[in-house]
Scaffold this motif. Structure first.
Motif, PDB file in Angstrom:
ATOM      1  N   SER A   1       0.841  -1.192   0.000  1.00  0.00           N
ATOM      2  CA  SER A   1       0.000   0.000   0.000  1.00  0.00           C
ATOM      3  C   SER A   1       0.873   1.238   0.000  1.00  0.00           C
ATOM      4  N   VAL A   2       0.418   2.261  -0.720  1.00  0.00           N
ATOM      5  CA  VAL A   2       1.067   3.567  -0.750  1.00  0.00           C
ATOM      6  C   VAL A   2       0.129   4.547  -0.062  1.00  0.00           C
ATOM      7  N   TYR A   3       0.637   5.248   0.965  1.00  0.00           N
ATOM      8  CA  TYR A   3      -0.158   6.230   1.685  1.00  0.00           C
ATOM      9  C   TYR A   3       0.490   7.599   1.503  1.00  0.00           C
ATOM     10  N   SER A   4      -0.078   8.420   0.638  1.00  0.00           N
ATOM     11  CA  SER A   4       0.380   9.794   0.497  1.00  0.00           C
ATOM     12  C   SER A   4      -0.672  10.703   1.110  1.00  0.00           C
ATOM     13  N   SER A   5      -0.410  11.998   1.113  1.00  0.00           N
ATOM     14  CA  SER A   5      -1.346  12.907   1.750  1.00  0.00           C
ATOM     15  C   SER A   5      -2.651  13.030   0.978  1.00  0.00           C
ATOM     16  N   ALA A   6      -2.597  12.962  -0.346  1.00  0.00           N
ATOM     17  CA  ALA A   6      -3.785  13.209  -1.161  1.00  0.00           C
ATOM     18  C   ALA A   6      -4.413  11.955  -1.740  1.00  0.00           C
ATOM     19  N   PHE A   7      -3.701  10.830  -1.751  1.00  0.00           N
ATOM     20  CA  PHE A   7      -4.280   9.620  -2.335  1.00  0.00           C
ATOM     21  C   PHE A   7      -3.667   8.377  -1.703  1.00  0.00           C
ATOM     22  N   GLY A   8      -4.336   7.246  -1.937  1.00  0.00           N
ATOM     23  CA  GLY A   8      -3.834   5.950  -1.482  1.00  0.00           C
ATOM     24  C   GLY A   8      -3.866   4.957  -2.626  1.00  0.00           C
ATOM     25  N   LEU A   9      -3.023   3.941  -2.542  1.00  0.00           N
ATOM     26  CA  LEU A   9      -2.923   2.934  -3.596  1.00  0.00           C
ATOM     27  C   LEU A   9      -2.658   1.578  -2.959  1.00  0.00           C
ATOM     28  N   ASP A  10      -3.497   0.587  -3.295  1.00  0.00           N
ATOM     29  CA  ASP A  10      -3.319  -0.787  -2.823  1.00  0.00           C
ATOM     30  C   ASP A  10      -3.021  -1.685  -4.011  1.00  0.00           C
ATOM     31  N   LEU A  11      -2.004  -2.544  -3.869  1.00  0.00           N
ATOM     32  CA  LEU A  11      -1.606  -3.466  -4.928  1.00  0.00           C
ATOM     33  C   LEU A  11      -1.612  -4.887  -4.384  1.00  0.00           C
ATOM     34  N   PHE A  12      -2.182  -5.829  -5.165  1.00  0.00           N
ATOM     35  CA  PHE A  12      -2.223  -7.237  -4.779  1.00  0.00           C
ATOM     36  C   PHE A  12      -1.814  -8.103  -5.974  1.00  0.00           C
ATOM     37  N   TYR A  13      -1.011  -9.104  -5.675  1.00  0.00           N
ATOM     38  CA  TYR A  13      -0.707 -10.152  -6.658  1.00  0.00           C
ATOM     39  C   TYR A  13      -0.688 -11.462  -5.890  1.00  0.00           C
ATOM     40  N   ARG A  14      -1.758 -12.282  -6.059  1.00  0.00           N
ATOM     41  CA  ARG A  14      -1.916 -13.486  -5.260  1.00  0.00           C
ATOM     42  C   ARG A  14      -2.107 -14.693  -6.162  1.00  0.00           C
ATOM     43  N   ARG A  15      -1.343 -15.731  -5.896  1.00  0.00           N
ATOM     44  CA  ARG A  15      -1.513 -17.032  -6.537  1.00  0.00           C
ATOM     45  C   ARG A  15      -1.383 -18.066  -5.422  1.00  0.00           C
ATOM     46  N   VAL A  16      -2.492 -18.380  -4.760  1.00  0.00           N
ATOM     47  CA  VAL A  16      -2.445 -19.194  -3.556  1.00  0.00           C
ATOM     48  C   VAL A  16      -3.335 -20.420  -3.705  1.00  0.00           C
TER      49      VAL A  16
END
Length: 378
Positions: A146-161
């Protein structure tokens, strides 16, 4: 993919760090022109010095990640450039395949506990978690960030389970097998998800997303904000029904035929999300934070799509349509932490919920993570 992603982050880290160090140096060539003193032939014009590519990238990132904010609500800790942290992580998951009374399967892996060090600088943060229970288990690929900046957020997932699930509940043809099959291992299910989730913090001048979830700022007065975003996801699930019915037959001594309710499912989804976050400063240096967002989007089936059943019941028709063409998700984050500037400690919880279908069968997935951490800014 994970190596490329890590290389990209490390490159961005190196570029920004180089530019920041360079910007601290005293520039001996000022961007001015020395006027001639009454036609003095010794006059020399100094051309403006052009910023190098590293400085331009740094200032661009600084503008995007750190726009102006209200200092009465947020203390921007830009006098700290580095951070070291130790973090204990617990991951849990639940997956459901629901076909009403004909078939219902709920599986979940054991809770995974990891511990590891983290080290960061301004825009980039790196770390490594060691799985305490299965250090040498590399069967699954489960990358999240996850990226937490002051004006926006971003979540990234790559799952092979897959392969590490246990049966929690199983109903087939109105027969409940849960009591005898509870917690039996089942390695016949494989789940894949590639997802990117972006959201914008509308009141970023007063509400600090970073103070709550990355500890790089401090919230001085309580404030909240509306969160608006969008997400894209590619999902895949395959189930070995022959293996599942084999477990039933071996446990009960029956001779059930192979169940083939869903087969393999693949889909893409595009979702719009909205929610609200609030930071409560309940004591000096203390913060309690919570965020809740939900989303609805279009579902594009890739395989095994079943047309919705026609029905005179309007509610059933709406439900069939939703299971075929719509995707739903929700995200909750909570945190309680203490931060006096250089030192910080606390706990966080993050949960994601996803629901999609193929016209007849509904898939639900819950991913949750808890963090306990202590760190130092310098």
């Amino acid at each position: 993919m994970s190596k490329l992603f890590s290389t990209f982050l490390f490159s961005l880290f190196a570029i920004c760090a180089s530019a920041h160090i360079d910007s601290l140096a005293v520039d001996t060539q000022q961007d001015t022109i020395i006027p001639p003193a009454q036609k003095d032939s010794s006059y020399v014009a100094v051309k403006p010095k052009k910023q190098n590519i590293f400085k331009r990238i740094y200032y661009f990132c600084d503008k995007i990640f750190s726009p102006p904010r209200d200092s009465t609500y947020i203390e921007i800790q830009d006098y700290y450039n580095w951070c070291a942290e130790v973090q204990l992580t617990n991951r849990f998951e639940m997956y459901e395949i629901d076909n009403g009374n004909d078939f219902f399967l709920r599986v979940a892996p054991k809770v995974r506990t990891r511990i590891g060090p983290f080290f960061g600088w301004r825009f980039a943060f790196f770390g490594y978690n060691i799985d305490i229970k299965s250090i040498f288990n590399h069967d699954d690929i489960d990358l999240a960030g996850s990226v937490y900046s002051s004006a926006f957020g971003l979540d990234l997932f790559y799952r092979r389970v897959g392969g590490n699930y246990n049966i929690k509940r199983l109903i087939m043809n109105d027969v409940n097998y849960s009591a005898d099959l509870h917690d039996l291992p089942f390695d016949g299910i494989n789940v894949g998800m590639t997802r990117i989730n972006f959201y914008y913090v509308t009141n970023y001048k007063k509400y600090s997303h970073q103070a709550a979830f990355s500890q790089t700022n401090r919230q001085l007065k309580s404030a909240g904000s509306l969160l608006l975003g969008a997400a894209y996801s590619h999902n895949r699930i395959t189930v070995d029904w022959e293996r599942l019915t084999g477990i039933i037959n071996s446990t009960y001594g029956t001779n059930l035929p192979t169940n083939n309710v869903t087969g393999s499912q693949k889909n893409n989804e595009i979702t719009l999300t909205a929610g609200y976050g609030y930071n409560w400063v309940f004591a000096r240096n203390w913060l309690a934070a919570g965020e809740l967002t939900g989303g609805i989007g279009a579902l594009f089936q890739k395989a095994d799509h079943q047309r919705p059943e026609s029905s005179s019941d309007i509610f059933k028709s709406i439900n069939n349509f939703a299971n075929s063409y719509l995707a739903f998700n929700a995200n909750a984050r909570v945190a309680v932490l203490w931060n006096n500037g250089p030192w910080f400690c606390g706990a966080q919880g993050v949960m994601f919920y996803y629901q999609s279908g193929n016209g007849k069968v509904v898939n639900r997935n819950i991913l949750g993570t808890t963090y306990v951490f202590v760190g130092y800014n310098f």
